[in-house]
Design an enzyme around this catalytic site. Structure first.
Site, PDB file in Angstrom:
ATOM      1  N   HIS A 227      69.323  -4.805 -32.002  1.00  0.00           N
ATOM      2  CA  HIS A 227      69.758  -4.244 -30.530  1.00  0.00           C
ATOM      3  C   HIS A 227      70.780  -5.431 -30.157  1.00  0.00           C
ATOM      4  O   HIS A 227      70.437  -6.845 -30.456  1.00  0.00           O
ATOM      5  CB  HIS A 227      68.475  -4.287 -29.797  1.00  0.00           C
ATOM      6  CG  HIS A 227      68.675  -3.590 -28.608  1.00  0.00           C
ATOM      7  ND1 HIS A 227      69.287  -4.461 -27.403  1.00  0.00           N
ATOM      8  CD2 HIS A 227      68.498  -2.263 -28.042  1.00  0.00           C
ATOM      9  CE1 HIS A 227      69.330  -3.417 -26.401  1.00  0.00           C
ATOM     10  NE2 HIS A 227      68.939  -2.114 -26.739  1.00  0.00           N
TER      11      HIS A 227
ATOM     12  N   ASP B 236      64.944   3.524 -30.322  1.00  0.00           N
ATOM     13  CA  ASP B 236      65.065   4.906 -31.105  1.00  0.00           C
ATOM     14  C   ASP B 236      64.137   5.031 -32.341  1.00  0.00           C
ATOM     15  O   ASP B 236      64.288   6.186 -33.062  1.00  0.00           O
ATOM     16  CB  ASP B 236      66.644   5.089 -31.482  1.00  0.00           C
ATOM     17  CG  ASP B 236      67.447   5.117 -30.096  1.00  0.00           C
ATOM     18  OD1 ASP B 236      68.291   4.260 -29.723  1.00  0.00           O
ATOM     19  OD2 ASP B 236      67.317   6.072 -29.375  1.00  0.00           O
TER      20      ASP B 236
HETATM   21  C1  SDX Z   1      70.376   2.132 -28.173  1.00  0.00           C
HETATM   22  O1  SDX Z   1      72.701  -1.244 -25.318  1.00  0.00           O
HETATM   23  C2  SDX Z   1      71.342  -0.628 -25.076  1.00  0.00           C
HETATM   24  O2  SDX Z   1      70.618  -0.867 -24.273  1.00  0.00           O
HETATM   25  C3  SDX Z   1      71.367   0.508 -25.925  1.00  0.00           C
HETATM   26  C4  SDX Z   1      70.042   1.295 -25.917  1.00  0.00           C
HETATM   27  C5  SDX Z   1      69.699   1.790 -24.503  1.00  0.00           C
HETATM   28  O3  SDX Z   1      68.460   2.078 -23.955  1.00  0.00           O
HETATM   29  O4  SDX Z   1      70.561   2.163 -23.884  1.00  0.00           O
HETATM   30  O5  SDX Z   1      69.100   0.340 -26.114  1.00  0.00           O
HETATM   31  C6  SDX Z   1      69.907   2.315 -26.847  1.00  0.00           C
HETATM   32  O6  SDX Z   1      71.552   2.310 -28.542  1.00  0.00           O
HETATM   33  C7  SDX Z   1      69.648   1.244 -29.173  1.00  0.00           C
HETATM   34  C8  SDX Z   1      70.497   1.079 -30.437  1.00  0.00           C
HETATM   35  C9  SDX Z   1      70.507   2.323 -31.426  1.00  0.00           C
HETATM   36  N1  SDX Z   1      71.165   2.263 -32.610  1.00  0.00           N
HETATM   37  C10 SDX Z   1      70.599   2.010 -33.707  1.00  0.00           C
HETATM   38  O7  SDX Z   1      69.577   1.834 -34.003  1.00  0.00           O
HETATM   39  C11 SDX Z   1      71.814   1.816 -34.863  1.00  0.00           C
HETATM   40  C12 SDX Z   1      71.464   0.781 -35.918  1.00  0.00           C
HETATM   41  N2  SDX Z   1      71.563  -0.551 -35.073  1.00  0.00           N
HETATM   42  C13 SDX Z   1      72.746  -1.162 -35.238  1.00  0.00           C
HETATM   43  O8  SDX Z   1      74.030  -0.336 -35.556  1.00  0.00           O
HETATM   44  C14 SDX Z   1      73.136  -2.384 -34.367  1.00  0.00           C
HETATM   45  O9  SDX Z   1      71.941  -3.232 -34.588  1.00  0.00           O
HETATM   46  C15 SDX Z   1      73.480  -1.920 -33.066  1.00  0.00           C
HETATM   47  C16 SDX Z   1      74.531  -1.180 -32.687  1.00  0.00           C
HETATM   48  C17 SDX Z   1      72.355  -1.622 -32.088  1.00  0.00           C
HETATM   49  C18 SDX Z   1      73.746  -3.508 -32.502  1.00  0.00           C
HETATM   50  O10 SDX Z   1      75.102  -3.903 -32.777  1.00  0.00           O
HETATM   51  P1  SDX Z   1      75.632  -5.362 -32.438  1.00  0.00           P
HETATM   52  O11 SDX Z   1      74.849  -6.070 -31.197  1.00  0.00           O
HETATM   53  O12 SDX Z   1      77.107  -5.300 -32.375  1.00  0.00           O
HETATM   54  O13 SDX Z   1      75.216  -6.309 -33.779  1.00  0.00           O
HETATM   55  P2  SDX Z   1      76.112  -6.066 -35.014  1.00  0.00           P
HETATM   56  O14 SDX Z   1      76.742  -5.015 -35.395  1.00  0.00           O
HETATM   57  O15 SDX Z   1      77.464  -7.324 -34.844  1.00  0.00           O
HETATM   58  O16 SDX Z   1      75.037  -6.869 -36.126  1.00  0.00           O
HETATM   59  C19 SDX Z   1      74.760  -8.110 -36.262  1.00  0.00           C
HETATM   60  C20 SDX Z   1      74.320  -8.328 -37.664  1.00  0.00           C
HETATM   61  C21 SDX Z   1      75.464  -7.684 -38.490  1.00  0.00           C
HETATM   62  O17 SDX Z   1      75.662  -8.402 -39.826  1.00  0.00           O
HETATM   63  P3  SDX Z   1      76.667  -9.735 -39.980  1.00  0.00           P
HETATM   64  O18 SDX Z   1      77.751  -9.242 -39.830  1.00  0.00           O
HETATM   65  O19 SDX Z   1      76.269 -10.760 -38.939  1.00  0.00           O
HETATM   66  O20 SDX Z   1      76.341 -10.316 -41.400  1.00  0.00           O
HETATM   67  O21 SDX Z   1      73.224  -7.547 -38.047  1.00  0.00           O
HETATM   68  C22 SDX Z   1      73.536  -6.686 -38.754  1.00  0.00           C
HETATM   69  C23 SDX Z   1      75.126  -6.465 -38.860  1.00  0.00           C
HETATM   70  O22 SDX Z   1      75.738  -5.858 -40.366  1.00  0.00           O
HETATM   71  N3  SDX Z   1      72.863  -5.195 -38.587  1.00  0.00           N
HETATM   72  C24 SDX Z   1      72.049  -4.469 -39.266  1.00  0.00           C
HETATM   73  C25 SDX Z   1      71.649  -3.634 -38.499  1.00  0.00           C
HETATM   74  N4  SDX Z   1      71.968  -3.993 -36.988  1.00  0.00           N
HETATM   75  C26 SDX Z   1      72.914  -5.070 -37.170  1.00  0.00           C
HETATM   76  N5  SDX Z   1      72.124  -4.654 -40.541  1.00  0.00           N
HETATM   77  C27 SDX Z   1      71.319  -3.494 -41.255  1.00  0.00           C
HETATM   78  N6  SDX Z   1      70.647  -2.457 -40.444  1.00  0.00           N
HETATM   79  C28 SDX Z   1      71.018  -2.758 -38.894  1.00  0.00           C
HETATM   80  N7  SDX Z   1      70.168  -1.658 -38.091  1.00  0.00           N
END
Ligand code: SDX
Length: 416
Positions: free
Chosen positions: A299, A356
């Site tokens: 998140h 989620d």
């Molecule tokens: C919602 O914003 C809100 O409030 C949203 C929400 C709401 O109520 O409105 O809470 C609802 O959208 C919840 C999120 C639902 N999405 C998912 O579950 C999809 C999976 N999660 C990711 O795609 C990710 O964690 C996000 C999109 C939620 C957050 O993305 P960020 O903040 O841009 O973080 P990032 O993508 O830069 O990740 C940071 C690191 C990365 O690795 P590095 O590049 O630093 O090596 O963490 C890794 C990412 O690769 N990472 C994951 C991961 N999420 C982040 N690795 C594996 N699995 C994951 N789920």
């Protein structure tokens, strides 16, 4: 507490004012930065950028805190209905009995869906995703609702979106529509419109009503998430409420945002079908060369735990246990969560289950199909979107128009 931050370069010495929020979260006010220094800031994804001041909800990502108008989510979930919560989020205070009755009864007055909107719905191909349908019908509602009172527009949407969602669902499964029932409360009416069987009386199940009430409350608002900021951005251009909410629905549809609840169940079903070896999939999620991510994990704000996920996990366990459902997917989800939370990659990157991760299990237990999960998220988030649109207008905020750093060609002439 400092009140200014010095901005010093060879050419400029500028003092940037600092602003503080209710809980002393601090921000450097850069609204005059370019004018005074020629600099802009660069922050893809707005990870460090505040776009407004808001009093609707507050998140502390390190402490796992979520407040709606100052009330902790853990308090609201046990003491309020979704409609009370909608009133609170829209109006800033919890309603007294008379206000709540007036609010609920007025929503019922707006249950009517124009026959031509139904015609449009019945001409959309059945394969089309319900989120695309909901966004389109929300947009076109504007052509059929002429009302002078802006407050009534909010109630029209609270009344009509569940009906449009239920009509979409029943059309898709080939069942005639079930009309809204003014004698029922909001949640009971929603469930009846979705699941009643033609020519049979619909028996409400309190376990299901309670679970739906709770899961909608958990989604009601969440600061400047992608879809809420989308709604505010459209509103800042003075786009109408319906088109702004329609855009919010479209933004929520994305797999990284609200679309994740459907993606989580699809991911768990894939893991289950492939033998249920959660560690294999955790390794896949860690592999940078593999586009696979653990859906429902991570998140932007919560770097400790998502308080909503904790509550949703309990709701999921209760509704499955009380309904006597044996759902191997819930067991798999708990196994996956347990193993991921022991893995150094997830611990170091502070990736925890978000709302989620468990919400899809609850929707599935209630009886919604996967492609309706994000629609239910939208019905929950509706009061939050509308409150932000209203707040942005009351604050008379300027049109949102970010800057950029240009990296294209230098000026060149067409040679011909
Ligand atoms: C919602 O914003 C809100 O409030 C949203 C929400 C709401 O109520 O409105 O809470 C609802 O959208 C919840 C999120 C639902 N999405 C998912 O579950 C999809 C999976 N999660 C990711 O795609 C990710 O964690 C996000 C999109 C939620 C957050 O993305 P960020 O903040 O841009 O973080 P990032 O993508 O830069 O990740 C940071 C690191 C990365 O690795 P590095 O590049 O630093 O090596 O963490 C890794 C990412 O690769 N990472 C994951 C991961 N999420 C982040 N690795 C594996 N699995 C994951 N789920």
């Amino acid at each position: 507490m400092c009140n200014v931050v010095d901005f010093n370069t060879d050419e400029y010495h500028y003092k940037l004012p600092v602003i503080y929020g209710t809980f002393c979260e601090k921000a450097i006010n850069i609204s005059q930065l370019r004018e005074n220094t020629g600099f802009i800031t660069f922050d893809p994804g707005f990870k460090n950028t505040g776009i407004t001041k808001s009093s609707i909800s507050f998140i502390d990502g390190e402490k796992g805190i979520l407040l709606y108008r100052g009330y902790p989510i853990e308090d609201i979930i046990n003491k309020c209905s979704f409609i009370e919560t909608s009133y609170l989020i829209l109006n800033g205070e919890l309603p007294d009995t008379a206000q709540l009755n007036f609010f609920s009864e007025k929503i019922k007055k707006f249950h009517h869906i124009h026959k031509d909107i139904k015609k449009i719905l019945y001409n959309i191909p059945n394969f089309y995703h319900p989120m695309g349908i909901l966004s389109s019908l929300t947009y076109i509602l504007d052509a059929f609702i002429q009302c002078l009172q802006e407050e009534d527009l909010y109630l029209h949407l609270l009344a009509k979106l569940p009906i449009l969602a239920a009509l979409t669902y029943r059309k898709k499964i080939g069942v005639p529509p079930s009309h809204a029932d003014r004698n029922l409360d909001y949640i009971s009416n929603l469930l009846k419109m979705f699941f009643s069987i033609p020519n049979q009386s619909y028996e409400q199940n309190p376990i299901i009503s309670d679970a739906l009430n709770k899961i909608l409350i958990l989604h009601a608002d969440h600061e400047q998430n992608c879809s809420t900021t989308t709604v505010r951005l459209l509103g800042s251009a003075h786009s109408g409420l319906f088109s702004s909410i329609s855009a919010g629905i479209s933004a929520l549809w994305g797999r990284l945002h609200g679309g994740a609840n459907q993606a989580v169940i699809e991911m768990l079903e894939t893991i289950f079908k492939n033998g249920g070896n959660v560690n294999k999939w955790i390794e896949k999620a860690k592999n940078k060369k593999d586009p696979f991510r653990l859906m429902g994990f991570g998140h932007r704000i919560y770097k400790n735990f998502d308080p909503r996920a904790k509550i949703a996990k309990k709701v999921a366990e209760n509704v499955i246990q009380q309904l006597g459902i044996s759902d191997p997917i819930l067991d798999l989800a708990k196994n996956l969560e347990e193993n991921a939370l022991k893995d150094s990659y997830f611990v170091e990157k502070k990736l925890y289950p978000n709302i989620d991760f468990y919400s899809g299990i609850i929707y599935q237990a209630i009886g919604f199909p996967k492609d309706m999960f994000t629609v239910m998220f939208a019905l929950g988030r509706l009061p939050g979107w509308m409150a932000h649109w209203k707040e942005m207008k009351l604050n008379r905020e300027p049109i949102g128009r970010p800057r950029q750093i240009y990296i294209g060609y230098k000026k060149r002439n067409i040679k011909k």
